[in-house]
Write a protein that holds these residues in place. Structure first.
Motif, PDB file in Angstrom:
ATOM      1  N   SER A   1       0.844  -1.199   0.000  1.00 55.74           N
ATOM      2  CA  SER A   1       0.000   0.000   0.000  1.00 55.74           C
ATOM      3  C   SER A   1       0.872   1.240   0.000  1.00 55.74           C
ATOM      4  O   SER A   1       0.566   2.227  -0.687  1.00 55.74           O
ATOM      5  CB  SER A   1      -0.891   0.026   1.237  1.00 55.74           C
TER       6      SER A   1
ATOM      7  N   ASP B   1      -5.641  -0.821  -4.800  1.00 58.98           N
ATOM      8  CA  ASP B   1      -5.162  -1.387  -3.539  1.00 58.98           C
ATOM      9  C   ASP B   1      -6.124  -2.461  -3.054  1.00 58.98           C
ATOM     10  O   ASP B   1      -7.188  -2.150  -2.535  1.00 58.98           O
ATOM     11  CB  ASP B   1      -5.014  -0.271  -2.502  1.00 58.98           C
ATOM     12  N   GLU B   2      -5.753  -3.718  -3.236  1.00 62.74           N
ATOM     13  CA  GLU B   2      -6.565  -4.844  -2.787  1.00 62.74           C
ATOM     14  C   GLU B   2      -8.032  -4.698  -3.143  1.00 62.74           C
ATOM     15  O   GLU B   2      -8.879  -4.535  -2.270  1.00 62.74           O
ATOM     16  CB  GLU B   2      -6.400  -5.028  -1.277  1.00 62.74           C
TER      17      GLU B   2
HETATM   18 MG   LIG Z   1      -2.155  -2.618   2.354  1.00 64.22          MG
END
Ligand SMILES: [Mg+2]
Ligand SMILES: Nc1ncnc2c1ncn2[C@@H]1O[C@H](COP(=O)(O)OP(=O)(O)OP(=O)(O)O)[C@@H](O)[C@H]1O
Lengths: 271, 285, 279
Positions: free
Chosen positions: B42, B170-171
């Motif tokens: 991240s 992000d994810e």
């Molecule tokens: Mg993360």
């Protein structure tokens, strides 16, 4: 340690450590002494003869108030209208000023720590000083009248609304704010899209709540000349017209109860 | 198109999240960034659009040096990089349409956006994207009335309405069920192909990374330890990225229970290869 | 609007949006209600603003005083009325403390009585009316009555503030008790505890922390109120402040206001510590 071993080897269960217990007792003792000291100072400054007479005085007061002078009510509509206006316009003005102040005071939206301390200082000063004191001051500056009352209410409301609102702003979710800034939005746009929708319900609730408090406060501003039904109250008390005072009291009672009911309903609807 | 060189990030707490990252992305390539929790995935993504300030190093998007931008230039650069978040990061109390249009904020003035008077072109594009992600019927719904998968679709529409060159993701699927995860990944992949977008996707699910990415970058403790094609990901490489783990066994928990691993491992990664095998039999692709 | 119309509307909004025309959904859906409310608010504002009478000459005259007052904050005068200020502040502080202690002590039984789930109906009604009366009237109105009854001086002020404290605390306490976790109470009762034991073991632990927090908050409010009820003769710093303002001695007023602000800050700081300590 709540459990200790007694000399006989049996575990003893205690609520707190003995040290904390002693500190607790000490705090209570100091508190009690302080209270007695304060009480002594007050009783030294009190004429106990009058106090002994209080029951009779109270009975006397009630008997003079009791048949309320209903005809007087007709002369109270205009002052009541003024009182409502003081509260409503004062709240609106207060909201307009508190809103930017809260954004400057919240840790996550302030442009600079120095500005933040200034805004916090403003909020504390406004909160510390009762609207009646603001009114007293404004009457000497602007002259007696509704305007002084409106501004007094507004100045007092800044602190209340500002404090609750900046606390709400500090509690928002940070991720939507990040998402909005990541789109390349400018600062004001981040505020209006990322922050504002999150605090809007709290803001509306706080404002309505303060309006309800302001109705109550604006009923007495007249005592120092700042307009509203307080002026009539002052006049009636000064001329010892207690049967008029009781009408004013009833009027205030009904108005304040009604405003409290409205405010509770609105807050309930928002949340 | 995007080039990172010598990027380091040290948080004020002292955590060294990234050290000396060298990475270069061509246009149109989808890169999956994998690595154990806390590896700095991240942080890397957020350094690129400067939600996190890199400590040193250079990040260039085409000819712009991103690390030195401020104010208006930073905002302009951010318009070209759209971000999609794990927790969707929608504004709950705004409607779906308002959320999507908020992707255009970098292009419209304050009053226009405050009064929601967006140019017709922006509205058309936003609506077209909503149709594309299958949510045109929900344009007046509030964002918090949607399901997780729907919210992520709105997040994707918001990112694309920015007409970016680069997607930072992000994810995207961490809070979604396996089927929805695949649908979302497929949607991202198709949209990237349609518009020739480059994308970096942080992802924990190695099977998804293999299935949908053109390239896989492995990050461990803030350093790049693998960079290659998805099918180069072997058991040894997974071990260098994630630490020791029995990658090849069946997902048989009774036998796996006294796990041999001494280093950290992620539950979702217990046996990605077997997961992949299971997937390829019933593949929908 | 019925469901069909709504569906129709949604459909047109989609069609419009696809051609680039889109507006935010209005906050109030029904256009008639929307217009009525807007016009109503505008009319009220116009009437209210029109009924304000302002004597602009007097305002212009006062502007120099406003500047004086602001200037006074840069050089407040603590000294020339030092004795009055010290006496007043001390009296305010003693009134604050005594009235809070007495008020909280009395608020506990009233609060218990005003909680519908533990009090019988007659007691509930009596306690609720005490709370309503105390909350409806501004402190200063109550102070006037108590000054008439008890004579000038701090005792009237203490009684006023204690009465106001009862209304404030008892209401919140009663609400707390009403949404108490009832299972704990049952659990204690099931052990065969008496009423007092139930109160002590099941009710008190659940409300104590908030009670202490609220008392500290009320201490703060009482101090601020004690600074105004002096205006009607109920003791405290208010009388000194009133005198200094009506004599236009703004430097003394500024000094008093600064002291009040400082004490409120101290109170807030102290109460945050006490709250942390009790939790
Ligand atoms: Mg993360
Ligand atoms: N705001 C912060 N302040 C201090 N340290 C941080 C901060 N954010 C992350 N870190 C640290 O930086 C390191 C990398 O964190 P990062 O969030 O980038 O990991 P990640 O790979 O995204 O992990 P995950 O897969 O769990 O999301 C971690 O050691 C973390 O503790």
């Amino acid at each position: 340690m709540p459990v200790s071993i007694s000399p006989q080897g049996q575990p003893r269960w205690r609520l707190r450590t003995s040290r904390a217990q002693w500190l607790g007792y000490l705090a209570w003792l100091i508190g009690a002494c302080l209270f007695l000291l304060c009480w002594k100072m007050i009783s030294d400054n009190t004429m106990w003869v009058f106090v002994a007479d209080a029951g009779r005085q109270g009975g006397d007061l009630i008997s003079r108030m009791l048949p309320p002078d209903w005809h007087y009510a007709h002369r109270l509509w205009k002052p009541m209208w003024d009182t409502l206006n003081i509260a409503t316009l004062g709240t609106l003005l207060g909201i307009a000023m508190a809103f930017p102040v809260a954004f400057l005071a919240a840790r996550n939206t302030t442009p600079h720590p120095l500005i933040r301390s200034l805004a916090l200082g403003l909020i504390v000063s406004s909160r510390s000083i009762n609207s009646l004191i603001w009114a007293m001051l404004l009457v000497t500056i602007l002259g007696p009248g509704v305007l002084a009352g409106i501004i007094a209410i507004a100045l007092r409301s800044i602190g209340f609304i500002g404090k609750l609102l900046y606390e709400a702003i500090e509690e928002i979710h940070p991720t939507p704010v990040e998402a909005i800034s990541a789109t390349g939005a400018r600062r004001l746009q981040v505020m209006s899209y990322g922050v504002l929708p999150q605090v809007l319900p709290a803001f509306a609730g706080i404002s309505v709540y303060r309006w309800d408090i302001n109705i109550r406060e604006s009923t007495v501003l007249g005592l120092v000349g700042a307009g509203g039904i307080g002026l009539q109250l002052n006049a009636a008390i000064n001329s010892l017209a207690w049967s008029q005072v009781s009408v004013i009291f009833l009027m205030i009672f009904v108005t304040v109860l009604a405003s409290e009911w409205i405010s509770a309903r609105v807050r309930h609807a928002i949340i | 198109m995007l080039t990172l060189s010598g990027v380091c990030k040290r948080y004020p707490t002292g955590d060294r999240a990234l050290s000396d990252i060298e990475l270069s992305l061509p246009r149109g390539q989808i890169t999956a960034l994998i690595g154990p929790s806390g590896a700095g995935k991240s942080t890397l993504i957020r350094c690129i659009n400067r939600l996190v300030e890199p400590t040193s190093g250079s990040i260039r998007l085409d000819d712009t040096e991103l690390t030195r931008l401020s104010g208006r230039e930073l905002r302009r650069a951010r318009r070209a990089m759209a971000m999609i978040f794990q927790e969707y990061a929608l504004v709950d109390r705004l409607s779906v349409m308002e959320n999507v249009l908020s992707g255009r904020l970098g292009h419209v003035g304050f009053w226009r956006s405050f009064l929601r008077r967006y140019p017709a072109k922006d509205v058309t594009e936003a609506f077209r994207l909503l149709e594309r992600v299958g949510l045109s019927h929900a344009l007046d719904k509030r964002a918090d009335a949607l399901s997780g998968g729907q919210r992520q679709r709105v997040g994707i529409a918001r990112a694309l309405v920015q007409s970016p060159q680069l997607l930072l993701i992000d994810e995207p699927t961490a809070s979604l069920d396996p089927k929805t995860s695949r649908q979302i990944m497929r949607l991202i992949r198709e949209l990237c192909a349609e518009r020739r977008l480059a994308a970096i996707i942080n992802i924990h699910d190695v099977a998804l990374a293999r299935q949908f990415a053109d390239r896989v970058v492995g990050l461990r403790a803030g350093r790049i330890v693998f960079d290659g094609k998805p099918d180069e990901l072997s058991a040894e490489i997974l071990t260098t990225i994630y630490g020791e783990e029995d990658w090849d066994t069946q997902a048989d928990h009774e036998r796996d229970a006294p796990s041999k691993s001494k280093t950290q491992s992620h539950p979702a990664l217990m046996s990605p290869i077997s997961a992949l095998a299971a997937l390829s039999t019933g593949s929908t692709r | 609007m019925n469901r069909e119309q709504l569906a129709d509307q949604a459909f047109t909004r989609e069609a419009l949006a696809s051609t680039g025309r889109w507006r935010r959904l209005p906050f109030i859906a029904d256009p008639k209600v929307r217009w009525a409310m807007g016009i109503g608010a505008a009319v009220y504002l116009a009437l209210a603003l029109a009924s304000i009478e302002v004597n602009w000459e007097r305002v212009a005259e006062g502007m120099s005083r406003a500047l004086n007052f602001l200037g006074a904050f840069t050089q407040p005068d603590f000294l020339s009325r030092r004795d009055d200020i010290i006496d007043g502040i001390l009296e305010s502080l003693t009134m604050t403390l005594t009235s809070t202690v007495i008020g909280v002590a009395l608020a506990i039984p009233v609060g218990l009585g005003a909680a519908r789930n533990i009090a019988p109906l007659p007691i509930y009604l009596v306690c609720r009316s005490i709370i309503t009366v105390s909350r409806t009237f501004q402190e200063i109105i109550i102070a006037i009555l108590f000054v008439v009854m008890f004579g000038f001086g701090p005792l009237a002020g203490v009684i006023t503030l204690a009465f106001a404290t009862i209304g404030f605390m008892a209401k919140l306490l009663a609400e707390d008790i009403e949404d108490l976790d009832w299972r704990q109470v049952e659990a204690i009762r099931a052990t065969g505890a008496s009423w007092w034991q139930t109160m002590n073991h099941a009710v008190q632990p659940q409300v104590m922390a908030r009670l202490i927090g609220l008392s500290m908050y009320r201490l703060d409010i009482n101090f601020r109120e004690s600074a105004v009820i002096g205006i009607v003769g109920a003791g405290g710093i208010g009388a000194t402040l009133n005198t200094s303002m009506s004599r236009y001695e703004y430097d003394t007023s500024a000094a008093i206001l600064l002291i009040i602000i400082a004490v409120v800050l101290l109170c807030e700081y102290g109460s945050s510590h006490v709250r942390r300590w009790t939790q």
